[in-house]
Design an enzyme around this catalytic site. Sequence first.
Site, PDB file in Angstrom:
ATOM      1  N   THR A  14       0.870  -1.182   0.000  1.00 10.41           N
ATOM      2  CA  THR A  14       0.000   0.000   0.000  1.00 10.41           C
ATOM      3  C   THR A  14       0.904   1.229   0.000  1.00 10.41           C
ATOM      4  O   THR A  14       2.003   1.189   0.560  1.00 10.41           O
ATOM      5  CB  THR A  14      -0.897   0.058   1.242  1.00 10.41           C
ATOM      6  OG1 THR A  14      -0.061   0.096   2.386  1.00 10.41           O
ATOM      7  CG2 THR A  14      -1.806  -1.147   1.323  1.00 10.41           C
ATOM      8  N   LYS A  54     -13.775  18.276  10.676  1.00  6.41           N
ATOM      9  CA  LYS A  54     -14.609  18.324  11.875  1.00  6.41           C
ATOM     10  C   LYS A  54     -14.827  19.782  12.242  1.00  6.41           C
ATOM     11  O   LYS A  54     -13.943  20.440  12.763  1.00  6.41           O
ATOM     12  CB  LYS A  54     -13.965  17.530  13.007  1.00  6.41           C
ATOM     13  CG  LYS A  54     -14.007  16.051  12.675  1.00  6.41           C
ATOM     14  CD  LYS A  54     -13.393  15.162  13.725  1.00  6.41           C
ATOM     15  CE  LYS A  54     -13.451  13.727  13.243  1.00  6.41           C
ATOM     16  NZ  LYS A  54     -12.237  12.982  13.500  1.00  6.41           N
ATOM     17  N   GLU A 110      -5.685  -3.903  -0.003  1.00  6.12           N
ATOM     18  CA  GLU A 110      -5.929  -4.957   0.999  1.00  6.12           C
ATOM     19  C   GLU A 110      -7.103  -5.858   0.633  1.00  6.12           C
ATOM     20  O   GLU A 110      -7.343  -6.867   1.282  1.00  6.12           O
ATOM     21  CB  GLU A 110      -6.236  -4.324   2.370  1.00  6.12           C
ATOM     22  CG  GLU A 110      -5.037  -3.703   3.068  1.00  6.12           C
ATOM     23  CD  GLU A 110      -4.810  -2.250   2.679  1.00  6.12           C
ATOM     24  OE1 GLU A 110      -5.270  -1.844   1.586  1.00  6.12           O
ATOM     25  OE2 GLU A 110      -4.155  -1.533   3.454  1.00  6.12           O
ATOM     26  N   TRP A 122     -19.319  16.623  11.152  1.00  2.51           N
ATOM     27  CA  TRP A 122     -18.431  16.214  10.071  1.00  2.51           C
ATOM     28  C   TRP A 122     -18.865  16.803   8.734  1.00  2.51           C
ATOM     29  O   TRP A 122     -20.049  16.795   8.410  1.00  2.51           O
ATOM     30  CB  TRP A 122     -18.410  14.697   9.945  1.00  2.51           C
ATOM     31  CG  TRP A 122     -17.701  14.004  11.062  1.00  2.51           C
ATOM     32  CD1 TRP A 122     -17.219  14.588  12.203  1.00  2.51           C
ATOM     33  CD2 TRP A 122     -17.401  12.616  11.152  1.00  2.51           C
ATOM     34  NE1 TRP A 122     -16.635  13.642  12.996  1.00  2.51           N
ATOM     35  CE2 TRP A 122     -16.733  12.420  12.383  1.00  2.51           C
ATOM     36  CE3 TRP A 122     -17.615  11.525  10.333  1.00  2.51           C
ATOM     37  CZ2 TRP A 122     -16.294  11.161  12.798  1.00  2.51           C
ATOM     38  CZ3 TRP A 122     -17.177  10.274  10.744  1.00  2.51           C
ATOM     39  CH2 TRP A 122     -16.514  10.089  11.969  1.00  2.51           C
TER      40      TRP A 122
HETATM   41  P1  ADP Z   1      -3.098   3.281  -1.992  1.00  2.00           P
HETATM   42  O1  ADP Z   1      -3.598   3.354  -0.568  1.00  2.00           O
HETATM   43  O2  ADP Z   1      -1.871   2.486  -2.160  1.00  2.00           O
HETATM   44  O3  ADP Z   1      -3.108   4.608  -2.689  1.00  2.00           O
HETATM   45  P2  ADP Z   1      -5.463   1.808  -2.633  1.00  2.00           P
HETATM   46  O4  ADP Z   1      -6.064   1.675  -3.987  1.00  2.00           O
HETATM   47  O5  ADP Z   1      -5.305   0.593  -1.837  1.00  2.00           O
HETATM   48  O6  ADP Z   1      -4.113   2.489  -2.889  1.00  2.00           O
HETATM   49  O7  ADP Z   1      -6.290   2.869  -1.821  1.00  2.00           O
HETATM   50  C1  ADP Z   1      -7.502   2.509  -1.239  1.00  2.00           C
HETATM   51  C2  ADP Z   1      -8.259   3.735  -0.847  1.00  2.00           C
HETATM   52  O8  ADP Z   1      -8.623   4.499  -1.988  1.00  2.00           O
HETATM   53  C3  ADP Z   1      -9.585   3.451  -0.186  1.00  2.00           C
HETATM   54  O9  ADP Z   1      -9.435   3.131   1.164  1.00  2.00           O
HETATM   55  C4  ADP Z   1     -10.335   4.751  -0.420  1.00  2.00           C
HETATM   56  O10 ADP Z   1      -9.975   5.740   0.511  1.00  2.00           O
HETATM   57  C5  ADP Z   1      -9.835   5.184  -1.759  1.00  2.00           C
HETATM   58  N1  ADP Z   1     -10.801   4.824  -2.799  1.00  2.00           N
HETATM   59  C6  ADP Z   1     -10.754   3.784  -3.646  1.00  2.00           C
HETATM   60  N2  ADP Z   1     -11.813   3.811  -4.479  1.00  2.00           N
HETATM   61  C7  ADP Z   1     -12.551   4.891  -4.159  1.00  2.00           C
HETATM   62  C8  ADP Z   1     -13.770   5.470  -4.642  1.00  2.00           C
HETATM   63  N3  ADP Z   1     -14.431   4.959  -5.668  1.00  2.00           N
HETATM   64  N4  ADP Z   1     -14.219   6.586  -4.038  1.00  2.00           N
HETATM   65  C9  ADP Z   1     -13.557   7.131  -2.994  1.00  2.00           C
HETATM   66  N5  ADP Z   1     -12.417   6.645  -2.509  1.00  2.00           N
HETATM   67  C10 ADP Z   1     -11.916   5.539  -3.064  1.00  2.00           C
END
Ligand code: ADP
Length: 546
Positions: free
Chosen positions: A185, A439, A330, A444
């Site tokens: 990640t 916040k 994950e 929120w």
């Molecule tokens: P990295 O953390 O390595 O940049 P990831 O793809 O694993 O890559 O990131 C996951 C995160 O991306 C999610 O927990 C979320 O916050 C965000 N995310 C993924 N898809 C969406 C979506 N369609 N809308 C909003 N946030 C998203």
Amino acid sequence: MLGLMQDWPLLCHRVIDHAAIQHGGREVVSRSVEGPLHRTTYREVRRRAMQVAQRLGRDGIKAGDRVATLAWNTWRHLEAWYGITGLGAVYHTINPRLFPDQIAYIANHAEDRLMFVDLTFVPLVEKLQERLPTIERYVVLTDAAHMPQTSLRNAVAYEEWIAEVDGDFAWVTLDENAAAGMCYTSGTTGNPKGVVYSHRSNVLHSMMAVAPDAFDLSVRDAIMPVVPFFHANGWSIAFSAPMTGCKLVLPGAKLDGASVYELLESEGVTMTAGVPTVWLALLAHMEANGLKLSTLRRALIGGSACPRAMIQKFEQTYNVHVAHAWGMTEMSPIGSICGIKPDYGTPDFEGVLDIKMKQGSAPFTVEMKIADDAGKDVPWDGKTFGRLMVRGVCVAREYFRGEGGDILDPDGFFDTGDVATIDPYGNMQITDRAKDVIKSGGEWISTIELENLAVGHPKVAEAAVIGVRHPKWDERPLLVIVPKKDEKIEKDEIIAFMQGKIAKWWMPDDVVFVDEIPHTATGKIQKTALRERFKDYTFPTQAAAE
Ligand code: ADP
């Protein structure tokens, strides 16, 4: 009493076997890093993957060893994945957009033994290789004619390297729970953490992904993953495409609007997948040149929130269905995909857009819940925010080498770090990353919702909202805008545009204009960098509040 059905382990190479037998002649078309388009078939990919496996074995690579790839989406990268997993070794995709320090960290942490590297990244790795002591050999994904002079340790051109073996090889038999792949990640805070996929999770995930309410992929499709293989397990397309036998179109190193458009049209692509920033570039290119899409019917958009204006443009102007999806490295990575369930009745177009703004519902194998800070479930009413928690057979149970400790709650749920609502029909909507939510006076404010709204203004190219300290309200929203090329835009115009569309107290206290918004290695807005940039910023309204 046991069932009396046959059993075989769910292994990744069974997928390419199936593709080669049932869909052997189906094309895999790539824009090569060297330039020209390259055409091959699933049958050939499998044959050459066998050579990769055999040749890796000759280099001493064994089951369980990690093999890095630093590469674009091309047929050679695909062959490498199947060759690595077919030997029982573990593909470790590295995101070349990471900082060199992070690349060194993760290659060392994974103890990668060999690296497949694209021509593009040879100079980068040459500079880094002293810090990559575990890598014994670099295989450059090219042929002898294009092989550069390089100082890389034991460097060899891929084509010459696999030509040294005859491909007379049998896939290794493994436990389906054996590791198949790894992806770290990005780790906006702390060190990147390694997610380790198993053969079983990859196969199950791909079976789930091809279904009609997910990718909706069949043998009649041509899919182009613009999302790179190195981003969150490549959204599993390296497995789901061959599983269905659909044509696979790989864009290589060229992800700009013009290049993506050219391939969509010339290869008859029907389904594509990528992050919103890629589609911004494509839409801008098509708009500027008055272009249309003739074969594309479905775009899977995820990785960050898909703005309403983007969904509208795809659906209305280009007649392409948007499947808004959410996921995480994950989660292999699919967590949810949005569709219009029959429960919604027959909404008009605005109603459809309202629903498609949601990230959707969990497919089979994923369970989700939203919980308050005390861990108590909050209602699925489409309004109440909660921390989004997930569990499932394709969800990580721990990180490589136990980094981050125990990551599951007592019921086996993983805290995604996202804040979301879930509506009564099970469609989830991300309101924020927990660390980005604003916040204000104890309430929120969703930065994603404000960004989506602002980006709907015709003169806005991109928008980001961050919380800035405020003496009275703790935090208030600051809207950061990149205007479209050659457009001038005033703060009052934006505020007027947003008025009436959000609660009054959500309205940003100020708007600032910038040339560029920083992005992470996976195309997300880098809020940490923006917060740093505006850390000394004070609102014009602040003096009055003090
Ligand atoms: P990295 O953390 O390595 O940049 P990831 O793809 O694993 O890559 O990131 C996951 C995160 O991306 C999610 O927990 C979320 O916050 C965000 N995310 C993924 N898809 C969406 C979506 N369609 N809308 C909003 N946030 C998203």
